[in-house]
Design a protein around this motif. Structure first.
Motif, PDB file in Angstrom:
ATOM      1  N   TRP A   1       0.768  -1.182   0.024  1.00  0.00           N
ATOM      2  CA  TRP A   1      -0.195   0.043  -0.077  1.00  0.00           C
ATOM      3  C   TRP A   1       0.994   1.232   0.101  1.00  0.00           C
ATOM      4  N   ALA A   2       1.937   1.384   1.017  1.00  0.00           N
ATOM      5  CA  ALA A   2       2.887   2.452   0.918  1.00  0.00           C
ATOM      6  C   ALA A   2       3.500   2.640  -0.494  1.00  0.00           C
ATOM      7  N   ALA A   3       4.018   1.419  -1.101  1.00  0.00           N
ATOM      8  CA  ALA A   3       4.599   1.326  -2.387  1.00  0.00           C
ATOM      9  C   ALA A   3       3.766   2.182  -3.432  1.00  0.00           C
TER      10      ALA A   3
ATOM     11  N   GLY B   1       7.964   6.605 -17.149  1.00  0.00           N
ATOM     12  CA  GLY B   1       7.484   5.353 -15.898  1.00  0.00           C
ATOM     13  C   GLY B   1       8.595   5.258 -14.808  1.00  0.00           C
ATOM     14  N   LYS B   2       8.059   4.638 -14.058  1.00  0.00           N
ATOM     15  CA  LYS B   2       8.550   4.443 -12.652  1.00  0.00           C
ATOM     16  C   LYS B   2       8.797   2.862 -12.418  1.00  0.00           C
ATOM     17  N   LEU B   3       9.957   2.494 -12.060  1.00  0.00           N
ATOM     18  CA  LEU B   3      10.212   1.102 -11.733  1.00  0.00           C
ATOM     19  C   LEU B   3      10.257   1.307 -10.249  1.00  0.00           C
ATOM     20  N   ILE B   4       9.635   0.682  -9.245  1.00  0.00           N
ATOM     21  CA  ILE B   4       9.526   0.482  -8.059  1.00  0.00           C
ATOM     22  C   ILE B   4      10.059  -0.837  -7.411  1.00  0.00           C
ATOM     23  N   LEU B   5      11.394  -0.431  -6.588  1.00  0.00           N
ATOM     24  CA  LEU B   5      11.974  -1.894  -6.043  1.00  0.00           C
ATOM     25  C   LEU B   5      11.434  -2.065  -4.732  1.00  0.00           C
ATOM     26  N   ALA B   6      10.695  -3.088  -4.695  1.00  0.00           N
ATOM     27  CA  ALA B   6      10.074  -3.588  -3.236  1.00  0.00           C
ATOM     28  C   ALA B   6      10.456  -4.773  -2.783  1.00  0.00           C
ATOM     29  N   GLY B   7      10.924  -5.770  -3.788  1.00  0.00           N
ATOM     30  CA  GLY B   7      11.624  -6.790  -3.248  1.00  0.00           C
ATOM     31  C   GLY B   7      13.082  -6.590  -3.055  1.00  0.00           C
ATOM     32  N   ILE B   8      13.936  -7.222  -2.451  1.00  0.00           N
ATOM     33  CA  ILE B   8      15.159  -7.307  -2.205  1.00  0.00           C
ATOM     34  C   ILE B   8      16.105  -8.142  -2.695  1.00  0.00           C
ATOM     35  N   ALA B   9      16.950  -7.914  -3.585  1.00  0.00           N
ATOM     36  CA  ALA B   9      17.689  -9.143  -4.166  1.00  0.00           C
ATOM     37  C   ALA B   9      19.166  -9.007  -3.725  1.00  0.00           C
ATOM     38  N   ASN B  10      19.498  -7.793  -2.744  1.00  0.00           N
ATOM     39  CA  ASN B  10      21.024  -7.729  -2.714  1.00  0.00           C
ATOM     40  C   ASN B  10      21.928  -7.770  -3.756  1.00  0.00           C
ATOM     41  N   LYS B  11      21.466  -7.166  -4.829  1.00  0.00           N
ATOM     42  CA  LYS B  11      22.398  -7.397  -6.108  1.00  0.00           C
ATOM     43  C   LYS B  11      22.452  -6.064  -6.813  1.00  0.00           C
ATOM     44  N   PRO B  12      23.357  -5.856  -7.439  1.00  0.00           N
ATOM     45  CA  PRO B  12      23.423  -4.286  -8.016  1.00  0.00           C
ATOM     46  C   PRO B  12      22.125  -4.102  -9.307  1.00  0.00           C
TER      47      PRO B  12
ATOM     48  N   HIS C   1      12.870   3.833  -8.041  1.00  0.00           N
ATOM     49  CA  HIS C   1      12.840   4.073  -6.885  1.00  0.00           C
ATOM     50  C   HIS C   1      12.759   3.037  -5.872  1.00  0.00           C
ATOM     51  N   GLY C   2      13.646   3.076  -4.653  1.00  0.00           N
ATOM     52  CA  GLY C   2      13.497   2.062  -3.794  1.00  0.00           C
ATOM     53  C   GLY C   2      12.564   2.202  -2.907  1.00  0.00           C
ATOM     54  N   HIS C   3      11.994   0.930  -2.202  1.00  0.00           N
ATOM     55  CA  HIS C   3      10.913   1.110  -1.391  1.00  0.00           C
ATOM     56  C   HIS C   3      11.235   0.022  -0.270  1.00  0.00           C
ATOM     57  N   TYR C   4      10.974   0.454   1.059  1.00  0.00           N
ATOM     58  CA  TYR C   4      10.725  -0.665   2.043  1.00  0.00           C
ATOM     59  C   TYR C   4       9.787  -0.152   3.197  1.00  0.00           C
ATOM     60  N   GLY C   5       8.915  -1.217   3.674  1.00  0.00           N
ATOM     61  CA  GLY C   5       8.111  -0.990   4.683  1.00  0.00           C
ATOM     62  C   GLY C   5       6.939  -0.014   4.232  1.00  0.00           C
ATOM     63  N   SER C   6       6.459   0.437   5.508  1.00  0.00           N
ATOM     64  CA  SER C   6       5.461   1.300   5.399  1.00  0.00           C
ATOM     65  C   SER C   6       5.417   2.362   6.753  1.00  0.00           C
TER      66      SER C   6
END
Length: 330
Positions: free
Chosen positions: A143-145, A244-255, A272-277
């Motif tokens: 929802w926050a993303a 357009g926007k790409l939202i990174l809500a999943g974490i890959a720990n990769k470049p 855009h990075g995203h984490y939590g709410s």
């Protein structure tokens, strides 16, 4: 009481008998009625995540928690025993540092847990605890993303890569706010079927992602990566529309790789990075549930006794039954 305790040195989850916590002056004691099992819990057990602020090497897991107030601290006002509540997934100290429940301090995989009064959110009598407990994180993170990071508007063409616990709710919430079309991309047929049941207009295998420009009439306003897979990011960037926007809500720990800066710059794309709410996102979702705009019944894949927490973790690790959310009930 019984609690699911993670011993960090050994990365071992053990069901142990511990003392019932004593609430401080600004805290309440919660009788836990339901607690969610999240992939973040699995990552903590496996070692992919490590608490940054934990004062020790043992913690009770569980950042998705709902229950009833058992006792209130001396300075607590506005709450009383018997009140039905969910708990925010974390809290801030006076310096603004965020501590995560079940990671940096003891969480809800227990019969009772202590919570600071300002992290409580009242829930209506007709909202089951099993559904209420997953609102912090499983529902509030997407929802926050959607509303804060991506700022999706009604009519925006969007796509969600990865229709797991977070991605399934993203599909549901994107439809709720009027994004159109809502496209889901996942390699698992069961996940694609679930996406359609949750309101996706189209559900594609990643090999079919080339159809997205055709289905949207030019490309996506927003692409959401809930899979945390580098190949997903690269694919999503190729089907974004201008601006357009790409939202990174999943974490890959990769470049994060941009294969062509000229393409990226010409279309004025952004990542855009995203984490939590934040607290307000959880409160908004509770209001939506109270008004019957948000139905989370389909999100509860199974309810298990608290003592079966290790089995629930194994089911999530193996993706047995392709669960959205498994719930522990003390």
């Amino acid at each position: 009481m019984l609690a699911g305790r993670l011993h960090l040195k050994e990365r071992a989850l053990r069901m142990e008998s511990v003392d019932v916590p004593e609430p401080g002056p600004e805290e309440v004691l919660i009788k836990v009625e339901a607690a969610g099992v999240c992939l973040s819990d699995v990552h903590l057990i496996e070692g992919g995540l490590t608490p940054r602020l934990l004062g020790g090497d043992v913690v009770t897991l569980g950042h998705e928690t709902a229950g009833t107030i058992d006792r209130v601290g001396d300075r607590v006002e506005g709450w009383k025993p018997g009140d039905r509540v969910l708990l925010q997934a974390g809290q801030r100290d006076r310096l603004g540092t965020v501590y995560t429940r079940g990671v940096d301090y003891d969480g809800g995989w227990a019969e009772y847990t202590a919570a600071r009064a300002d992290t409580l959110v009242a829930i209506p009598d007709d909202l089951p605890f099993e559904q209420a407990c997953i609102i912090p994180d499983a529902v509030s993170t997407p929802w926050a993303a959607i509303t804060a990071t991506a700022q999706v508007k009604a009519g925006d063409p969007v796509a969600v890569w990865g229709v797991g616990g977070l991605g399934a709710h993203a599909v549901q919430l994107l439809r709720l706010i009027g994004a159109a079309p809502v496209i889901a991309v996942d390699p698992l047929p069961a996940a694609r079927e679930r996406a359609l049941a949750f309101g996706a207009d189209f559900a594609l295998d990643p090999g079919e992602a080339g159809r997205i420009r055709e289905l949207t009439g030019g490309g996506l306003a927003v692409a959401f990566d809930f899979a945390g897979v580098p190949a997903v990011r690269e694919q999503a960037l190729t089907v974004l529309a201008r601006g357009g926007k790409l939202i990174l809500a999943g974490i890959a720990n990769k470049p994060v790789t941009i294969s062509s800066d000229s393409f990226f710059n010409y279309l004025k794309l952004s990542i855009h990075g995203h984490y939590g709410s934040d607290a307000e996102h959880v409160e908004e979702l509770v209001r939506l549930a109270r008004q019957k705009r948000l139905d989370l019944a389909g999100s509860i894949s199974d309810v298990l006794p608290l003592a079966d927490a290790p089995a629930a973790v194994e089911r999530l690790q193996s993706r047995e039954g392709n669960p959205i959310r498994l719930i522990l009930r003390p």
